[in-house]
Design a protein around this motif. Structure first.
Motif, short mmCIF file in Angstrom:
data_model
loop_
_atom_site.label_atom_id
_atom_site.label_comp_id
_atom_site.label_asym_id
_atom_site.label_seq_id
_atom_site.Cartn_x
_atom_site.Cartn_y
_atom_site.Cartn_z
N LYS A 18 36.49 71.16 42.62
CA LYS A 18 35.51 71.77 42.46
C LYS A 18 33.91 71.70 43.00
N VAL A 19 34.11 70.23 43.81
CA VAL A 19 33.26 70.49 44.22
C VAL A 19 33.63 71.28 45.58
N GLY A 20 34.37 70.98 46.28
CA GLY A 20 34.44 71.99 47.71
C GLY A 20 34.66 73.13 47.13
N ALA A 21 35.18 73.91 46.06
CA ALA A 21 34.88 75.40 45.56
C ALA A 21 33.79 75.74 45.73
N ARG A 22 32.73 74.62 44.94
CA ARG A 22 31.68 75.67 44.69
C ARG A 22 30.89 75.79 45.95
N TYR A 23 31.20 75.39 46.40
CA TYR A 23 30.72 75.20 48.19
C TYR A 23 31.62 75.59 49.18
N ALA A 137 27.67 61.67 44.19
CA ALA A 137 26.91 61.13 45.39
C ALA A 137 28.51 62.65 45.87
N LEU A 138 29.23 63.09 45.62
CA LEU A 138 29.63 64.02 46.70
C LEU A 138 28.62 65.88 46.92
N ASP A 139 28.05 65.54 45.58
CA ASP A 139 27.32 66.58 45.80
C ASP A 139 26.07 66.31 46.58
N GLU A 140 25.72 65.31 46.61
CA GLU A 140 23.91 65.01 47.38
C GLU A 140 24.97 65.17 48.84
N VAL A 142 27.03 66.55 50.23
CA VAL A 142 27.85 68.40 51.01
C VAL A 142 26.20 69.11 51.43
N ASN A 143 25.13 68.65 49.90
CA ASN A 143 23.82 69.55 50.42
C ASN A 143 23.05 68.51 51.49
N ARG A 144 23.25 67.49 51.97
CA ARG A 144 22.61 66.13 52.70
C ARG A 144 22.90 67.34 53.84
N GLU A 145 24.31 67.48 54.24
CA GLU A 145 24.65 68.03 55.94
C GLU A 145 24.43 69.32 56.17
N LYS A 146 24.57 70.79 54.52
CA LYS A 146 24.12 71.78 55.08
C LYS A 146 23.15 71.88 55.52
N ARG A 147 21.68 70.83 55.08
CA ARG A 147 20.81 71.05 55.18
C ARG A 147 20.17 70.77 57.35
N ARG A 148 21.09 69.73 57.08
CA ARG A 148 20.62 68.94 58.64
C ARG A 148 21.29 70.12 59.24
N ARG A 149 23.19 70.97 59.32
CA ARG A 149 23.32 72.00 59.70
C ARG A 149 22.11 73.21 59.57
N ARG A 150 21.27 73.79 59.15
CA ARG A 150 19.90 74.47 59.31
C ARG A 150 19.16 74.20 60.68
#
Length: 150
Positions: A18-23, A137-140, A142-150
């Motif tokens: 579900k988390v993978g699909a959301r992102y 923890a999984l949601d955090e 994913v979001n941490r990595e997305k921010r890091r990649r920006r």
């Protein structure tokens, strides 16, 4: 960014999907035997040969910086961290560079005690609170990595 699940005996596969699909992230389910997965272009199944650490080796060899691995296996978590990935246990425990050393040491002590014939209690039963901590923890991660990649 990719999510890998060390799937044999993983109780949070559905939550991970579900988390993978959301992102919009591809999730690869790695196991030594067939595991049913939902129909989705974002979910892949990889069945590896039976044997100790075969699934762990497969995951570790493919983990790249920023990938997320769901595993209870402490040595695999260590390898994931060394590859620049993120390792999360199904109970929501985030393995970090600061915590992995003590986790490996505790595992070694427990193995030694078991090898001497002592009975250990094993892990506590998986609870709904563990599932909630994992999702957070999984949601955090994913979001941490997305921010890091920006």
């Amino acid at each position: 960014m990719h999510i890998f699940i060390d799937a044999d005996a993983c109780p949070v596969k559905d939550e991970t999907y579900k988390v993978g699909a959301r992102y919009g992230l591809t999730t690869t389910v790695v196991s030594n035997s067939f595991i049913a997965i939902p129909p989705s272009k974002l979910i892949e199944r990889m069945i590896v040969d039976a044997g100790p650490d075969v699934a762990d080796d497969w995951i570790a060899e493919r983990t790249e910086p920023g990938d997320i691995v769901v595993t209870n296996d402490i040595p695999l978590a260590d390898r994931v961290l060394k590859a620049g990935g993120v390792a999360i246990a199904p109970n929501g425990r985030l393995f970090t560079a600061d915590s992995i050393g003590s986790a490996l040491a505790s595992r070694a002590v427990a193995e030694h005690i078991r090898s001497m014939g002592e009975m250990t209690g094993g892990p506590k039963p998986f609870a709904q609170a563990d599932r909630s901590r994992f999702l957070q923890a999984l949601d955090e991660a994913v979001n941490r990595e997305k921010r890091r990649r920006r």
